[in-house]
Design an enzyme around this catalytic site. Structure first.
Site, short mmCIF file in Angstrom:
data_model
loop_
_atom_site.label_atom_id
_atom_site.label_comp_id
_atom_site.label_asym_id
_atom_site.label_seq_id
_atom_site.Cartn_x
_atom_site.Cartn_y
_atom_site.Cartn_z
CE1 TYR A 1 -18.34 137.06 -1.16
CE2 TYR A 1 -16.26 137.26 -2.34
CZ TYR A 1 -17.51 136.69 -2.20
OH TYR A 1 -17.93 135.74 -3.11
CG ASP B 1 -9.65 136.30 2.87
OD1 ASP B 1 -8.81 136.16 1.96
OD2 ASP B 1 -10.88 136.19 2.69
CE LYS C 1 -9.71 138.58 -5.34
NZ LYS C 1 -10.78 138.81 -6.27
#
Ligand SMILES: Cc1ncc(COP(=O)(O)O)c(C=O)c1O
Ligand SMILES: N[C@H](C=O)CCC(=O)O
Length: 426
Positions: A142, A237, A265
């Site tokens: 994702y 990522d 995050k």
């Protein structure tokens, strides 16, 4: 009705699905989401006053636990100075220098507001640099919800069983090619078919959106070589793994240098932040120094920078932070796997550093197809049992468990005891 149930009933009338991000809805586990009132250290308290040991950590950012006093103090100080200026600030320079000093592959970095934006922008930079359009991603990974990345995506897309999102024109995904995680041959085959057309390979160096799936030995090295040999860029990522697996993320942990990296995050300390960076020759193409356009009204927001800086500095300056956290996490996840074995169940616990997942499948689980064999009904039963015993887990088989530095060994042992009690009755 509990307060959470009342709030959810109201929410579904005004917010799609009652939530502002799909995985929060508890749909796949057949429960009502808990509405959270506050959080401190390793715990969260819901609107009914029930307190949980939190294994989600806001989906990763809260690696120090909730509301760390230093992060909070710096945020409050920044708030006093002003919430947003839409102009350059000293904290942004400090943040860029700190990131570049921690992660050797990052020579320049641009702050954005989310992981989605970071990925979307890194892909644009790779296309601008190479003059090519095609991107290789991996099934089950994702990379946020930009149109081009919603192809065989993990996380909420996988949880809801949505094949590809409605509303994404075919034209937006025609250059997104999908390979099999941990299968270099599948990547080689795409390079062979589209020679000279691949701008970049984007990968979660540890996949954490189909549950946690580790890269096999040689997989990331193989991607590095394929990209170098074909004049394509390698994008890690690290929205989840950045500043989590080690201070310098998965790239530091595995010793592999990508060309570009995306963060989110942890880098925001709990505020909405993302970043992308890497090679100077690529990053220099970003506007206003180059022709690849990317912008943001709130990018580099002073309050968000204060939170991120405070958290990153604490991570950098706390002696042995990662050794201690990863050691505790190893004991915990290995304890889970041993308990499963002792209970005579064939299930699999995948883990690395402070990330882990249990799959209700025989395993090994090394890719999307294998992750999908997990018994999600069983996951729902496990989830409900743990929640009833005040252990807050991600409400999906296909998300990770995140441990934080605020968790004590005693709390983890207690969680293991609850897990063993679950195994006894299932
Ligand atoms: C690996 C990865 N990349 C990108 C994203 C998108 O980040 P965000 O939710 O901040 O947009 C996420 C999580 O959502 C993620 O886990
Ligand atoms: N798996 C997602 C990010 O890591 C979960 C967060 C979300 O999409 O709300």
């Amino acid at each position: 009705m509990s307060r959470s149930e009342t709030l959810f009933t109201e929410a579904v009338e005004r917010i799609p699905g009652g939530v502002n991000s799909p995985v929060r809805a508890f749909g796949s586990v057949g429960e009502t989401p808990r509405f959270i009132a506050s959080a401190k250290g390793a715990y969260m308290t819901d609107a009914d006053g029930q307190t949980y040991l939190d294994f989600v950590g806001s989906w990763g950012p809260m690696i120090l636990g909730h509301n760390h006093p230093k992060v909070l103090a710096d945020v409050l100080e920044a708030c006093q100075e002003g919430l947003s200026f839409g102009a350059a600030t000293e904290r942004e320079v400090e943040m860029a220098e700190l990131i570049c000093s921690i992660v050797p592959s990052i020579e320049m970095v641009r702050m954005v507001n989310s992981g989605t934006e970071a990925v979307m922008s890194a892909v644009r930079a790779a296309r601008g640099f190479t003059g090519r359009n095609k991107i290789i991603k991996f099934a089950g990974c994702y990379h946020g919800h930009s149109d081009a990345m919603l192809v065989k995506a993990g996380s909420g897309v996988m949880t809801a069983g949505i094949p590809d999102s409605a509303g994404v024109p075919a034209g937006c995904t025609q250059d997104t090619l999908t390979a099999v995680y941990n299968d270099l041959d599948s990547v080689q085959a795409i390079f062979d078919e589209f020679q000279g057309e691949i701008a970049a390979v984007i990968v979660e160096p540890v996949a954490a959106n189909m549950g946690v799936v580790l890269p096999k030995k040689g997989f990331l090295e193989g991607l590095r070589k394929l990209c170098t040999d074909n004049g394509s860029l390698l994008i890690f990522d690290e929205v989840i793994t950045g500043f989590r697996l080690s201070l310098s993320g998965a790239q530091g942990y595995f010793g592999i240098e990508p060309d570009l990296t995306t963060f989110g995050k942890i880098i925001g300390g709990g505020m909405p932040v993302g970043a992308y960076g890497g090679r100077k020759d690529v990053m220099k193409l970003i506007a206003p120094s180059g022709p690849v356009y990317q912008a943001g009204t709130l990018s580099g927001n002073p309050v968000a920078m204060a939170a991120g800086l405070a958290q990153l500095k604490l991570l950098k300056e706390t002696p042995d932070f990662y050794e201690k956290l990863n050691h505790k996490a190893d004991a915990f996840f290995e304890g889970m796997q041993e308990a499963v074995k002792a209970a005579g169940k064939p299930w699999t616990v995948n883990h690395i550093g402070s990330l882990g997942s249990i799959f209700f499948a025989e395993g090994p689980v090394t890719n999307y197809a294998e992750a999908k064999t997990s018994d999600t009904k069983k996951f729902g039963e496990y989830f409900s049992y743990m929640m009833q015993n005040s252990i807050y887990l991600a409400p999906s088989q296909f998300e990770a468990m995140f441990l934080s530095g605020a968790m004590t060994e005693e709390e983890l042992v207690k969680t293991l005891d609850i897990f063993k009690a679950y195994l006894k009755q299932c």
